[in-house]
Design an enzyme around this catalytic site. Structure first.
Site, PDB file in Angstrom:
ATOM      1  N   GLY A  13      29.236  24.341  65.687  1.00 22.84           N
ATOM      2  CA  GLY A  13      30.664  24.049  65.596  1.00 22.84           C
ATOM      3  C   GLY A  13      31.031  22.597  65.804  1.00 22.84           C
ATOM      4  N   ARG A  66      30.217  44.279  53.338  1.00 25.23           N
ATOM      5  CA  ARG A  66      30.852  42.960  53.384  1.00 25.23           C
ATOM      6  C   ARG A  66      32.379  43.068  53.282  1.00 25.23           C
ATOM      7  NH1 ARG A  66      28.613  37.923  52.477  1.00 25.23           N
ATOM      8  NH2 ARG A  66      26.657  38.907  51.870  1.00 25.23           N
ATOM      9  N   HIS A 110      29.811  21.263  52.815  1.00 22.63           N
ATOM     10  CA  HIS A 110      28.398  21.468  52.493  1.00 22.63           C
ATOM     11  C   HIS A 110      27.626  20.158  52.677  1.00 22.63           C
ATOM     12  CE1 HIS A 110      24.936  23.386  50.819  1.00 22.63           C
ATOM     13  NE2 HIS A 110      24.756  22.360  50.006  1.00 22.63           N
TER      14      HIS A 110
HETATM   15  C1  GAR Z   1      27.364  21.597  58.459  1.00 22.90           C
HETATM   16  O1  GAR Z   1      26.411  20.592  58.236  1.00 22.90           O
HETATM   17  C2  GAR Z   1      27.830  22.178  57.143  1.00 22.90           C
HETATM   18  O2  GAR Z   1      27.803  21.236  56.105  1.00 22.90           O
HETATM   19  C3  GAR Z   1      26.828  23.284  56.918  1.00 22.90           C
HETATM   20  O3  GAR Z   1      26.653  23.836  58.175  1.00 22.90           O
HETATM   21  C4  GAR Z   1      26.715  22.792  59.149  1.00 22.90           C
HETATM   22  C5  GAR Z   1      27.507  23.269  60.345  1.00 22.90           C
HETATM   23  O4  GAR Z   1      27.398  22.359  61.395  1.00 22.90           O
HETATM   24  N1  GAR Z   1      27.299  24.233  55.951  1.00 22.90           N
HETATM   25  C6  GAR Z   1      26.556  24.738  54.967  1.00 22.90           C
HETATM   26  O5  GAR Z   1      25.369  24.490  54.834  1.00 22.90           O
HETATM   27  C7  GAR Z   1      27.289  25.655  53.992  1.00 22.90           C
HETATM   28  N2  GAR Z   1      26.490  25.940  52.861  1.00 22.90           N
HETATM   29  P1  GAR Z   1      28.319  22.509  62.685  1.00 22.90           P
HETATM   30  O6  GAR Z   1      28.167  23.961  63.161  1.00 22.90           O
HETATM   31  O7  GAR Z   1      27.769  21.557  63.676  1.00 22.90           O
HETATM   32  O8  GAR Z   1      29.730  22.214  62.288  1.00 22.90           O
END
Ligand code: GAR
Length: 223
Positions: A13, A66, A110
């Site tokens: 998060g 889902r 992403h």
């Molecule tokens: C982020 O880097 C986001 O880009 C990625 O998850 C991470 C969450 O980080 N999302 C994906 O890969 C979606 N396909 P966080 O929990 O530290 O915010």
């Protein structure tokens, strides 16, 4: 009335935290009435609690499919009176049911320059492929994974022999700037969608751009 944003996240998060911090600092003009996670142990829930934000933790495996899971999430989002949803490391595909029953804008982040390297490991896949430039993308969500209209992208060169962890931490630093910026534009009503094309209307004051990255559209003041 400020935009009421629900955040969905599955893990650490840090991006949810970037939004919370920008909101608390007064640079992101939104309210966050709900943070939901499909992982009851996710650290994002602790971050929410620390900030006094209501949470909804569920295990998607407790639902028969889902659709029923997504219906339950949308019901919480509705109860919390949210206008928009931000996926911040939410590692599940949203169903048609979610998108139609919620009906409002849903954004995703992403860690790659879409449409390259969609999926669970955007940074790892970019490294393995051998591209020399990668980055991060914020886009509107549609029913396909990491696919909808693009709002903002940040590009960085990959360093020689860079590890996945090093690259990911540089991508995260960019994500923490472009995601709050995209949400601020949404809150200001400045994002106009026509098919795949998103146009940023109006003009804000220029912000401080990172030296190490190319960000388009450019960050505005405070972001
Ligand atoms: C982020 O880097 C986001 O880009 C990625 O998850 C991470 C969450 O980080 N999302 C994906 O890969 C979606 N396909 P966080 O929990 O530290 O915010």
């Amino acid at each position: 009335m400020p935009l009421r944003l629900a955040i969905l996240a599955s893990g650490n998060g840090s991006n949810a935290q970037a939004m919370i911090s920008a909101m608390q600092a007064g640079t992101l003009h939104i309210e966050i009435p709900l943070i939901a996670s499909n992982n009851p142990k996710a650290y994002v829930l602790t971050r929410a609690e620390k900030a006094g934000i209501p949470t909804y933790a569920f295990d998607h495996r407790d639902f028969k499919d889902r659709e029923s899971c997504d219906r339950a999430i949308v019901a919480r989002i509705r109860e919390a009176n949210c206008d928009a949803v931000a996926l911040a490391g939410y590692m599940r595909l949203l169903s048609h049911t979610f998108l139609t029953e919620f009906g409002g804008p849903v954004l995703n982040l992403h860690p790659a320059l879409l449409p390259s390297f969609p999926g669970l490991h955007g940074a790892r896949d970019a490294l393995a492929y051998g591209v020399t430039i990668t980055g991060a993308t914020v886009h509107f969500v549609d029913e396909k994974m990491d696919n909808g209209p693009i709002i903002i992208q940040a590009a960085i060169p990959i360093r020689p022999n860079e590890s996945e962890d090093e690259l990911l931490s540089r991508i995260h630093a960019l994500e923490h700037r472009i995601y709050p910026q995209a949400i601020e534009w949404l809150a200001q009503g400045r994002l106009v969608r026509k098919g795949r094309i998103v146009t940023l209307t109006g003009k804000g004051k220029p912000g401080i751009q990172p030296e190490s990255a190319l960000i388009s559209p450019e960050l505005e003041e405070g972001m």
